[in-house]
Design a protein around this motif. Sequence first.
Motif, PDB file in Angstrom:
ATOM      1  N   SER A  10       0.816  -1.220   0.000  1.00 14.16           N
ATOM      2  CA  SER A  10       0.000   0.000   0.000  1.00 14.16           C
ATOM      3  C   SER A  10       0.848   1.267   0.000  1.00 14.16           C
ATOM      4  O   SER A  10       0.329   2.356  -0.254  1.00 14.16           O
ATOM      5  CB  SER A  10      -0.967   0.009   1.196  1.00 14.16           C
ATOM      6  OG  SER A  10      -0.250  -0.113   2.401  1.00 14.16           O
ATOM      7  N   LEU A  57      -1.416  -8.632   8.760  1.00 14.28           N
ATOM      8  CA  LEU A  57      -0.398  -9.681   8.929  1.00 14.28           C
ATOM      9  C   LEU A  57      -0.164 -10.047  10.396  1.00 14.28           C
ATOM     10  O   LEU A  57       0.582 -10.984  10.680  1.00 14.28           O
ATOM     11  CB  LEU A  57       0.915  -9.257   8.265  1.00 14.28           C
ATOM     12  CG  LEU A  57       0.883  -9.276   6.734  1.00 14.28           C
ATOM     13  CD1 LEU A  57       2.111  -8.565   6.157  1.00 14.28           C
ATOM     14  CD2 LEU A  57       0.814 -10.703   6.186  1.00 14.28           C
ATOM     15  N   ALA A  58      -0.841  -9.341  11.302  1.00 16.42           N
ATOM     16  CA  ALA A  58      -0.768  -9.748  12.713  1.00 16.42           C
ATOM     17  C   ALA A  58      -1.714 -10.921  12.984  1.00 16.42           C
ATOM     18  O   ALA A  58      -1.683 -11.502  14.061  1.00 16.42           O
ATOM     19  CB  ALA A  58      -1.112  -8.567  13.615  1.00 16.42           C
ATOM     20  N   TYR A 154      12.785  -3.142  16.586  1.00 11.97           N
ATOM     21  CA  TYR A 154      13.140  -3.171  15.157  1.00 11.97           C
ATOM     22  C   TYR A 154      14.453  -3.942  14.920  1.00 11.97           C
ATOM     23  O   TYR A 154      14.523  -4.792  14.024  1.00 11.97           O
ATOM     24  CB  TYR A 154      13.248  -1.733  14.648  1.00 11.97           C
ATOM     25  CG  TYR A 154      13.281  -1.602  13.144  1.00 11.97           C
ATOM     26  CD1 TYR A 154      12.215  -2.045  12.358  1.00 11.97           C
ATOM     27  CD2 TYR A 154      14.373  -1.026  12.505  1.00 11.97           C
ATOM     28  CE1 TYR A 154      12.240  -1.911  10.976  1.00 11.97           C
ATOM     29  CE2 TYR A 154      14.407  -0.878  11.123  1.00 11.97           C
ATOM     30  CZ  TYR A 154      13.343  -1.335  10.360  1.00 11.97           C
ATOM     31  OH  TYR A 154      13.366  -1.199   8.986  1.00 11.97           O
ATOM     32  N   PRO A 192       6.940   6.528   3.625  1.00  8.03           N
ATOM     33  CA  PRO A 192       6.199   6.960   4.821  1.00  8.03           C
ATOM     34  C   PRO A 192       6.839   6.484   6.129  1.00  8.03           C
ATOM     35  O   PRO A 192       6.728   7.155   7.153  1.00  8.03           O
ATOM     36  CB  PRO A 192       4.816   6.328   4.608  1.00  8.03           C
ATOM     37  CG  PRO A 192       4.668   6.278   3.118  1.00  8.03           C
ATOM     38  CD  PRO A 192       6.045   5.949   2.607  1.00  8.03           C
TER      39      PRO A 192
HETATM   40  N1  LIG Z   1      12.349   3.123   4.420  1.00 13.07           N
HETATM   41  C1  LIG Z   1      13.530   2.771   4.892  1.00 13.07           C
HETATM   42  O1  LIG Z   1      14.429   3.623   5.050  1.00 13.07           O
HETATM   43  C2  LIG Z   1      13.822   1.334   5.219  1.00 13.07           C
HETATM   44  C3  LIG Z   1      15.126   1.018   5.612  1.00 13.07           C
HETATM   45  C4  LIG Z   1      15.415  -0.314   5.924  1.00 13.07           C
HETATM   46  C5  LIG Z   1      14.440  -1.275   5.827  1.00 13.07           C
HETATM   47  N2  LIG Z   1      13.162  -0.924   5.456  1.00 13.07           N
HETATM   48  C6  LIG Z   1      12.173  -1.978   5.390  1.00 13.07           C
HETATM   49  O2  LIG Z   1      11.498  -1.937   4.156  1.00 13.07           O
HETATM   50  C7  LIG Z   1      10.187  -2.473   4.280  1.00 13.07           C
HETATM   51  C8  LIG Z   1       9.170  -1.520   3.656  1.00 13.07           C
HETATM   52  O3  LIG Z   1       9.201  -0.311   4.407  1.00 13.07           O
HETATM   53  P1  LIG Z   1       8.756   1.102   3.804  1.00 13.07           P
HETATM   54  O4  LIG Z   1       9.827   2.052   4.161  1.00 13.07           O
HETATM   55  O5  LIG Z   1       8.326   0.966   2.401  1.00 13.07           O
HETATM   56  O6  LIG Z   1       7.530   1.412   4.785  1.00 13.07           O
HETATM   57  P2  LIG Z   1       6.036   1.910   4.570  1.00 13.07           P
HETATM   58  O7  LIG Z   1       5.911   2.851   3.448  1.00 13.07           O
HETATM   59  O8  LIG Z   1       5.592   2.329   5.940  1.00 13.07           O
HETATM   60  O9  LIG Z   1       5.269   0.577   4.142  1.00 13.07           O
HETATM   61  C9  LIG Z   1       5.033  -0.469   5.041  1.00 13.07           C
HETATM   62  C10 LIG Z   1       4.067  -1.440   4.406  1.00 13.07           C
HETATM   63  O10 LIG Z   1       3.844  -2.493   5.357  1.00 13.07           O
HETATM   64  C11 LIG Z   1       2.456  -2.722   5.459  1.00 13.07           C
HETATM   65  N3  LIG Z   1       2.061  -3.187   6.789  1.00 13.07           N
HETATM   66  C12 LIG Z   1       2.375  -2.663   7.990  1.00 13.07           C
HETATM   67  N4  LIG Z   1       1.729  -3.296   8.968  1.00 13.07           N
HETATM   68  C13 LIG Z   1       0.972  -4.261   8.369  1.00 13.07           C
HETATM   69  C14 LIG Z   1       0.060  -5.245   8.828  1.00 13.07           C
HETATM   70  N5  LIG Z   1      -0.257  -5.365  10.146  1.00 13.07           N
HETATM   71  N6  LIG Z   1      -0.538  -6.059   7.931  1.00 13.07           N
HETATM   72  C15 LIG Z   1      -0.271  -5.937   6.607  1.00 13.07           C
HETATM   73  N7  LIG Z   1       0.586  -5.038   6.107  1.00 13.07           N
HETATM   74  C16 LIG Z   1       1.200  -4.196   6.981  1.00 13.07           C
HETATM   75  C17 LIG Z   1       1.816  -1.364   5.194  1.00 13.07           C
HETATM   76  O11 LIG Z   1       0.487  -1.561   4.726  1.00 13.07           O
HETATM   77  P3  LIG Z   1      -0.860  -1.213   5.532  1.00 13.07           P
HETATM   78  O12 LIG Z   1      -0.552  -0.114   6.496  1.00 13.07           O
HETATM   79  O13 LIG Z   1      -1.838  -0.864   4.461  1.00 13.07           O
HETATM   80  O14 LIG Z   1      -1.227  -2.505   6.204  1.00 13.07           O
HETATM   81  C18 LIG Z   1       2.705  -0.808   4.103  1.00 13.07           C
HETATM   82  O15 LIG Z   1       2.229  -1.217   2.839  1.00 13.07           O
HETATM   83  C19 LIG Z   1       9.978  -2.700   5.782  1.00 13.07           C
HETATM   84  O16 LIG Z   1      10.172  -4.050   6.083  1.00 13.07           O
HETATM   85  C20 LIG Z   1      11.065  -1.855   6.412  1.00 13.07           C
HETATM   86  O17 LIG Z   1      11.445  -2.332   7.687  1.00 13.07           O
HETATM   87  C21 LIG Z   1      12.840   0.355   5.158  1.00 13.07           C
END
Ligand SMILES: NC(=O)c1ccc[n+]([C@@H]2O[C@H](COP(=O)([O-])OP(=O)(O)OC[C@H]3O[C@@H](n4cnc5c(N)ncnc54)[C@H](OP(=O)(O)O)[C@@H]3O)[C@@H](O)[C@H]2O)c1
Length: 250
Positions: A10, A57-58, A154, A192
């Motif tokens: 999303s 996913l919880a 985390y 985000p």
């Molecule tokens: N951005 C960074 O700098 C960074 C750095 C290192 C690693 N990462 C990793 O990259 C991955 C993606 O992160 P992002 O930065 O793209 O974050 P994001 O924009 O916040 O996206 C997180 C996604 O996870 C989904 N999600 C969260 N809780 C959920 C739940 N209970 N059930 C189903 N879906 C869930 C959200 O969808 P809904 O809210 O619609 O459920 C959203 O689509 C994560 O694993 C993060 O730890 C990110």
Amino acid sequence: MKYYIVTGTSSGIGEAIANKLIQEKHKVFCISRRINNRLTQLASNLHTGLWYYQLNLADSQEIVHKMREIFTFIDPEIATGIALINNAGVVSPVAPSGKLDTYFLENHIKVNLTAPMILANEFIRRASPLKIEKTIVNISSGAAQNPYPGWSAYCSSKAGLDMLTRTIAVEQQRETWPVRIFSVAPGVVDTPMQKTLRQTSEDDFPPLERFIQLHKSGKLSQPDDVAEKIISLTFGSSPASGDIIDLRTF
Ligand SMILES: NC(=O)c1ccc[n+]([C@@H]2O[C@H](COP(=O)([O-])OP(=O)(O)OC[C@H]3O[C@@H](n4cnc5c(N)ncnc54)[C@H](OP(=O)(O)O)[C@@H]3O)[C@@H](O)[C@H]2O)c1
């Protein structure tokens, strides 16, 4: 025909991955709590196969049900590869241990670690009869290797995810058609999640200023670039199964 199951579509990295896969006309199963109308519209315009699952996913049992359903849509006659991209994740709760809320702590582990474990287990079980390329990509973080104050949840969940990668890799060595699995730390990406992080207090997250400066100086990676690189690594032989890679240096 390649099939991809992608979680967290999303927003952020997951949305960018799904967007590119749809444009390349792969078959894509998206999972997140919120539906992403940009993706469903794109798939409809391009007449591609997209299945969108609104799933928390919880909820462990629902993951199992949905994986059973997803595999009924995979046609073994046309499938040449299948991938699970465990991307969904949360960063909260962000605060030093002693100040954490139990509900959010438990939810964090469910989403970041329990869900990828259940998804991987179902994926391996259900894909086992398929004599095709099979890959699991776990989206990890540099936080898996380095302790950051305020990030006990985390750092721990991502370290657990990396150990899941390494363990499944050794388990799969005995298989004739093994699942290749690797972890990817994507760098600091403009999503985000980063915005949420910048809104936390320095008391709860002492390294905050570094992340604010990276954003201010335009040093964040872009989700589309990260997505392109992850997709390019999904099928093939590099990285090797069990590898934990940093996308910025790989
Ligand atoms: N951005 C960074 O700098 C960074 C750095 C290192 C690693 N990462 C990793 O990259 C991955 C993606 O992160 P992002 O930065 O793209 O974050 P994001 O924009 O916040 O996206 C997180 C996604 O996870 C989904 N999600 C969260 N809780 C959920 C739940 N209970 N059930 C189903 N879906 C869930 C959200 O969808 P809904 O809210 O619609 O459920 C959203 O689509 C994560 O694993 C993060 O730890 C990110």
